[in-house]
Design a protein around this motif. Structure first.
Motif, PDB file in Angstrom:
ATOM      1  N   VAL A  45       0.849  -1.188   0.000  1.00 33.85           N
ATOM      2  CA  VAL A  45       0.000   0.000   0.000  1.00 33.85           C
ATOM      3  C   VAL A  45       0.886   1.240   0.000  1.00 33.85           C
ATOM      4  CG1 VAL A  45      -1.783   1.291   1.235  1.00 33.85           C
ATOM      5  CG2 VAL A  45      -1.818  -1.216   1.252  1.00 33.85           C
ATOM      6  N   LEU A  46       0.657   2.115  -0.961  1.00 31.70           N
ATOM      7  CA  LEU A  46       1.419   3.359  -1.063  1.00 31.70           C
ATOM      8  C   LEU A  46       0.566   4.502  -0.542  1.00 31.70           C
ATOM      9  CD1 LEU A  46       3.627   4.516  -3.998  1.00 31.70           C
ATOM     10  CD2 LEU A  46       1.835   6.054  -3.163  1.00 31.70           C
ATOM     11  N   VAL A  47       1.176   5.363   0.270  1.00 33.20           N
ATOM     12  CA  VAL A  47       0.477   6.523   0.828  1.00 33.20           C
ATOM     13  C   VAL A  47       1.148   7.788   0.320  1.00 33.20           C
ATOM     14  CG1 VAL A  47      -0.288   7.694   2.925  1.00 33.20           C
ATOM     15  CG2 VAL A  47      -0.092   5.194   2.895  1.00 33.20           C
ATOM     16  N   LYS A 173       3.480   1.780  -9.505  1.00 33.03           N
ATOM     17  CA  LYS A 173       3.489   0.657 -10.443  1.00 33.03           C
ATOM     18  C   LYS A 173       3.813  -0.663  -9.752  1.00 33.03           C
ATOM     19  CE  LYS A 173       4.876   3.254 -14.591  1.00 33.03           C
ATOM     20  NZ  LYS A 173       3.836   2.748 -15.498  1.00 33.03           N
ATOM     21  N   HIS A 174       4.485  -0.579  -8.610  1.00 32.83           N
ATOM     22  CA  HIS A 174       4.912  -1.782  -7.901  1.00 32.83           C
ATOM     23  C   HIS A 174       4.033  -2.081  -6.686  1.00 32.83           C
ATOM     24  CE1 HIS A 174       8.215  -0.981 -10.502  1.00 32.83           C
ATOM     25  NE2 HIS A 174       8.767  -0.069  -9.738  1.00 32.83           N
ATOM     26  N   CYS A 175       2.912  -1.364  -6.544  1.00 35.28           N
ATOM     27  CA  CYS A 175       2.066  -1.505  -5.360  1.00 35.28           C
ATOM     28  C   CYS A 175       0.654  -1.954  -5.739  1.00 35.28           C
ATOM     29  CB  CYS A 175       1.992  -0.171  -4.609  1.00 35.28           C
ATOM     30  SG  CYS A 175       3.592   0.363  -3.951  1.00 35.28           S
ATOM     31  N   ALA A 204      -1.966   3.763 -11.804  1.00 35.22           N
ATOM     32  CA  ALA A 204      -2.035   3.374 -10.395  1.00 35.22           C
ATOM     33  C   ALA A 204      -3.453   2.961 -10.026  1.00 35.22           C
ATOM     34  CB  ALA A 204      -1.589   4.548  -9.518  1.00 35.22           C
ATOM     35  N   ASN A 205      -3.553   2.028  -9.110  1.00 37.66           N
ATOM     36  CA  ASN A 205      -4.842   1.614  -8.575  1.00 37.66           C
ATOM     37  C   ASN A 205      -5.144   2.490  -7.355  1.00 37.66           C
ATOM     38  OD1 ASN A 205      -7.167   0.237  -7.849  1.00 37.66           O
ATOM     39  ND2 ASN A 205      -6.060  -1.355  -6.756  1.00 37.66           N
ATOM     40  N   ILE A 206      -5.940   3.519  -7.557  1.00 37.82           N
ATOM     41  CA  ILE A 206      -6.241   4.459  -6.477  1.00 37.82           C
ATOM     42  C   ILE A 206      -7.359   3.871  -5.626  1.00 37.82           C
ATOM     43  CG2 ILE A 206      -6.902   6.811  -5.877  1.00 37.82           C
ATOM     44  CD1 ILE A 206      -5.942   7.684  -8.655  1.00 37.82           C
ATOM     45  N   TYR A 207      -7.011   3.447  -4.422  1.00 34.78           N
ATOM     46  CA  TYR A 207      -8.024   2.899  -3.520  1.00 34.78           C
ATOM     47  C   TYR A 207      -9.064   3.962  -3.162  1.00 34.78           C
ATOM     48  CZ  TYR A 207      -5.412  -1.424  -2.511  1.00 34.78           C
ATOM     49  OH  TYR A 207      -4.796  -2.650  -2.582  1.00 34.78           O
TER      50      TYR A 207
END
Length: 279
Positions: A45-47, A173-175, A204-207
């Motif tokens: 998970v990227l913040v 890209k890696h998350c 990116a997959n934006i949660y």
């Protein structure tokens, strides 16, 4: 979320037993992210945020801590090499970090700070002023994350604001997904659109986003997480003051009552399931 600390040492709310409301709010974030990605291992998970001082490092640290207290192994990676702060949240010091690993000066296992809290490790970083983005563009960071994911249930990346650098977009890209922290009434619409465009261009997959730094009496909206009125829920449910208010409340009948209930529910509702949606 209620306004969080801008001081250099951020607060870890789960270490403050008296801050019930904030702890519960962070648990809501944890729960929603779990349902968005139910992987038992190797979750990344990227913040990030649009601009500095929106509270993204506080969210990253507390989200990592919220998982650690469930018994799952977590690694918090400080990817904000221009302005590293993750280690300060836990009051630890170090000599070398992520920057040395990416530069080929040492191995990652020699710089990870083990058991900073129970089940929580930190991969810190020192300040590097030049050619930071290039460190993330190569294959070394991709390979590093791949190796780390095999050792932890969740890897949380604390990254620089999007208006400062493209690092977050590159690392996305890696998350598995991105949590976008937005400080209430602090950034302009065009700045948010700029950050969103950067992440979309990176596919990116934006949660979703966490609305941060909101007054307790305000109203905030988000794709996931909670409205600030979660505080009102907590107060009504757990406190004597809330119970007294509930006893004193006299519901209206008919159409007027319906409108009042609609307004009340609207203010307090949690956002719906956003799995698979993009904003």
């Amino acid at each position: 979320m209620e306004e969080m600390m801008d001081r250099s040492k951020r607060q870890i709310f789960f270490k403050d037993a008296n801050n019930h409301e904030m702890n519960e709010a962070l648990r809501v974030i944890r729960t929603n992210l779990h349902f968005l990605n139910e992987k038992e291992v190797a979750r990344t998970v990227l913040v990030t945020s649009t601009a500095p001082k929106e509270g993204k490092s506080t969210i990253a640290s507390n989200y990592a801590m919220s998982i650690a207290i469930t018994g799952k192994k977590v690694l918090l990676v400080d990817c904000d090499i221009r302005r590293p702060r993750a280690h300060e949240s836990f009051g630890v010091s170090f000599d070398k970090g992520l920057e040395s690993v990416l530069a080929g000066e040492c191995e990652v296992e020699n710089v990870i700070l083990k058991d900073v809290e129970k089940n929580l490790d930190i991969l810190p970083t020192r300040n590097v002023a030049h050619n930071v983005t290039e460190l993330f563009l190569g294959d070394k960071m991709k390979a590093l994350l791949k190796d780390l994911k095999g050792e932890y249930n969740t890897v949380v990346l604390d990254t620089p604001p999007l208006i400062i650098a493209s690092d977050a977009a590159i690392l996305s890209k890696h998350c598995d997904g991105v949590v976008y922290v937005v400080a209430y009434d602090q950034v302009a619409k065009r700045e948010l659109e700029f950050g969103k465009t950067m992440l979309n261009n990176a596919k990116a997959n934006i949660y979703g986003f966490v609305v941060n730094k909101v007054d307790k009496n305000g109203l905030s909206y988000g794709n996931y997480g909670y409205y600030n009125n979660n505080y009102s829920y907590y107060k009504d449910y757990y406190t004597e003051e809330g119970e007294a208010l509930a006893r004193a409340y006299k519901p209206q009948k008919g159409f007027k009552g319906f409108i009042e209930k609609l307004k009340r529910d609207y203010k307090r509702q949690l956002s719906g399931d956003q799995k698979g949606k993009r904003w």
